[in-house]
Design a protein around this motif. Sequence first.
Motif, PDB file in Angstrom:
ATOM      1  N   GLU A   1       0.555  -9.794   5.392  1.00  0.00           N
ATOM      2  CA  GLU A   1       0.526  -8.480   6.033  1.00  0.00           C
ATOM      3  C   GLU A   1       1.578  -7.552   5.435  1.00  0.00           C
ATOM      4  N   THR A   2       2.747  -8.107   5.162  1.00  0.00           N
ATOM      5  CA  THR A   2       3.830  -7.282   4.599  1.00  0.00           C
ATOM      6  C   THR A   2       3.443  -6.728   3.241  1.00  0.00           C
ATOM      7  N   TRP A   3       2.889  -7.583   2.376  1.00  0.00           N
ATOM      8  CA  TRP A   3       2.517  -7.118   1.042  1.00  0.00           C
ATOM      9  C   TRP A   3       1.293  -6.209   1.070  1.00  0.00           C
ATOM     10  N   ALA A   4       0.427  -6.384   2.045  1.00  0.00           N
ATOM     11  CA  ALA A   4      -0.688  -5.438   2.205  1.00  0.00           C
ATOM     12  C   ALA A   4      -0.142  -4.053   2.541  1.00  0.00           C
ATOM     13  N   PHE A   5       0.862  -4.017   3.409  1.00  0.00           N
ATOM     14  CA  PHE A   5       1.480  -2.733   3.773  1.00  0.00           C
ATOM     15  C   PHE A   5       2.213  -2.121   2.585  1.00  0.00           C
ATOM     16  N   ILE A   6       2.919  -2.965   1.799  1.00  0.00           N
ATOM     17  CA  ILE A   6       3.607  -2.462   0.601  1.00  0.00           C
ATOM     18  C   ILE A   6       2.601  -1.902  -0.403  1.00  0.00           C
ATOM     19  N   THR A   7       1.496  -2.598  -0.587  1.00  0.00           N
ATOM     20  CA  THR A   7       0.433  -2.120  -1.492  1.00  0.00           C
ATOM     21  C   THR A   7      -0.083  -0.767  -1.028  1.00  0.00           C
ATOM     22  N   LEU A   8      -0.306  -0.643   0.265  1.00  0.00           N
ATOM     23  CA  LEU A   8      -0.773   0.636   0.821  1.00  0.00           C
ATOM     24  C   LEU A   8       0.225   1.756   0.526  1.00  0.00           C
ATOM     25  N   CYS A   9       1.506   1.480   0.721  1.00  0.00           N
ATOM     26  CA  CYS A   9       2.546   2.489   0.488  1.00  0.00           C
ATOM     27  C   CYS A   9       2.625   2.867  -0.978  1.00  0.00           C
ATOM     28  N   VAL A  10       2.582   1.880  -1.871  1.00  0.00           N
ATOM     29  CA  VAL A  10       2.687   2.144  -3.312  1.00  0.00           C
ATOM     30  C   VAL A  10       1.546   3.033  -3.789  1.00  0.00           C
ATOM     31  N   TYR A  11       0.321   2.684  -3.425  1.00  0.00           N
ATOM     32  CA  TYR A  11      -0.825   3.468  -3.885  1.00  0.00           C
ATOM     33  C   TYR A  11      -0.869   4.822  -3.202  1.00  0.00           C
ATOM     34  N   SER A  12      -0.399   4.911  -1.965  1.00  0.00           N
ATOM     35  CA  SER A  12      -0.313   6.212  -1.314  1.00  0.00           C
ATOM     36  C   SER A  12       0.635   7.129  -2.066  1.00  0.00           C
TER      37      SER A  12
ATOM     38  N   GLY B   1      -8.045  12.826 -13.785  1.00  0.00           N
ATOM     39  CA  GLY B   1      -8.790  13.175 -12.578  1.00  0.00           C
ATOM     40  C   GLY B   1      -9.628  12.018 -12.075  1.00  0.00           C
ATOM     41  N   LEU B   2     -10.237  11.269 -13.001  1.00  0.00           N
ATOM     42  CA  LEU B   2     -11.052  10.115 -12.614  1.00  0.00           C
ATOM     43  C   LEU B   2     -10.179   9.008 -12.036  1.00  0.00           C
ATOM     44  N   ILE B   3      -9.021   8.782 -12.652  1.00  0.00           N
ATOM     45  CA  ILE B   3      -8.096   7.759 -12.138  1.00  0.00           C
ATOM     46  C   ILE B   3      -7.678   8.075 -10.705  1.00  0.00           C
ATOM     47  N   LEU B   4      -7.299   9.326 -10.469  1.00  0.00           N
ATOM     48  CA  LEU B   4      -6.882   9.722  -9.114  1.00  0.00           C
ATOM     49  C   LEU B   4      -8.028   9.594  -8.120  1.00  0.00           C
ATOM     50  N   LYS B   5      -9.238   9.942  -8.557  1.00  0.00           N
ATOM     51  CA  LYS B   5     -10.405   9.849  -7.674  1.00  0.00           C
ATOM     52  C   LYS B   5     -10.682   8.389  -7.291  1.00  0.00           C
ATOM     53  N   ILE B   6     -10.614   7.501  -8.276  1.00  0.00           N
ATOM     54  CA  ILE B   6     -10.873   6.083  -8.008  1.00  0.00           C
ATOM     55  C   ILE B   6      -9.797   5.501  -7.089  1.00  0.00           C
ATOM     56  N   ILE B   7      -8.523   5.832  -7.367  1.00  0.00           N
ATOM     57  CA  ILE B   7      -7.432   5.315  -6.531  1.00  0.00           C
ATOM     58  C   ILE B   7      -7.541   5.841  -5.100  1.00  0.00           C
ATOM     59  N   THR B   8      -7.885   7.125  -4.958  1.00  0.00           N
ATOM     60  CA  THR B   8      -8.007   7.705  -3.613  1.00  0.00           C
ATOM     61  C   THR B   8      -9.092   7.017  -2.807  1.00  0.00           C
ATOM     62  N   LYS B   9     -10.251   6.824  -3.431  1.00  0.00           N
ATOM     63  CA  LYS B   9     -11.349   6.137  -2.732  1.00  0.00           C
ATOM     64  C   LYS B   9     -10.981   4.687  -2.442  1.00  0.00           C
ATOM     65  N   GLY B  10     -10.327   4.032  -3.417  1.00  0.00           N
ATOM     66  CA  GLY B  10      -9.906   2.659  -3.202  1.00  0.00           C
ATOM     67  C   GLY B  10      -8.893   2.542  -2.083  1.00  0.00           C
ATOM     68  N   LEU B  11      -7.998   3.538  -1.988  1.00  0.00           N
ATOM     69  CA  LEU B  11      -6.970   3.522  -0.941  1.00  0.00           C
ATOM     70  C   LEU B  11      -7.592   3.646   0.446  1.00  0.00           C
ATOM     71  N   ILE B  12      -8.606   4.501   0.565  1.00  0.00           N
ATOM     72  CA  ILE B  12      -9.290   4.651   1.856  1.00  0.00           C
ATOM     73  C   ILE B  12      -9.966   3.345   2.258  1.00  0.00           C
ATOM     74  N   VAL B  13     -10.672   2.727   1.283  1.00  0.00           N
ATOM     75  CA  VAL B  13     -11.350   1.452   1.553  1.00  0.00           C
ATOM     76  C   VAL B  13     -10.330   0.374   1.900  1.00  0.00           C
ATOM     77  N   PHE B  14      -9.201   0.368   1.185  1.00  0.00           N
ATOM     78  CA  PHE B  14      -8.157  -0.636   1.435  1.00  0.00           C
ATOM     79  C   PHE B  14      -7.563  -0.465   2.825  1.00  0.00           C
ATOM     80  N   PHE B  15      -7.306   0.770   3.215  1.00  0.00           N
ATOM     81  CA  PHE B  15      -6.719   1.014   4.541  1.00  0.00           C
ATOM     82  C   PHE B  15      -7.657   0.522   5.644  1.00  0.00           C
ATOM     83  N   ILE B  16      -8.948   0.862   5.500  1.00  0.00           N
ATOM     84  CA  ILE B  16      -9.914   0.454   6.530  1.00  0.00           C
ATOM     85  C   ILE B  16     -10.114  -1.059   6.518  1.00  0.00           C
TER      86      ILE B  16
END
Length: 220
Positions: free
Chosen positions: A209-220, A170-185
């Motif tokens: 830019e391409t790898w930033a988008f891939i990172t976003l997709c992977v963590y999503s 649960g903590l891992i998912l919470k950290i990744i979710t918050k990190g994903l929001i910060v990363f997207f913004i």
Amino acid sequence: MDQLVNYSGLLLIVSGVVGFISSKLIVNRLRYLAEIFSFILLIIFLLLRWNEYIRKMDVNLFLSLPVSSFYEVSVFFVIVSLSIIAFFKKRIPDEGLFSVITDFILGSVLLLLNLFGFSSESKLFLPSLKSYWLIAHVVLSFIAYSMFFTASVLSLMSLIKKNIQKERVGLILKIITKGLIVFFIGAIVFGAIWAEYSWGRFWAWDPKETWAFITLCVYS
């Protein structure tokens, strides 16, 4: 100033190795002091470099944030990671093992900077880098990277101990979710705005830019 980074890295590695050998209360207290002192050394390095940029670049405080070279952003990453780890540490099961792993990894990052010959010399910002959007983009991106790093160490611990606790998952998912929001913004949105500001296009599918988008997709 690079000696400050070396000493900081050495302290973190020693802290990790000592913590692996012993978990006695006095050892943990000494490790805690080593982590604090290491953090202080990195802050001193950042402030000294920041002051140097303010004098040489003749720009305001915010626009002179020292993140113009790989050496500087690596130090910044370790500072942010130590801060993120301290924030989540009390919620982490097996906190002792977690600290041992993160101290060793972050300390290695600092020492490898000089081992592989990355230049610690200051590099003044190009005109395209003197942007509030760039600073917001970099700061938020590295906060996200640090959160992803924290989640990865927690996941590694689960593999090592072979007991994936619900609390840890649960903590891992919470950290990744918050990190994903910060990363997207920070990385995607602010990065695109900065690209438009500096080069007149929001997106060009270049490697970064391409790898930033891939990172976003992977963590999503």
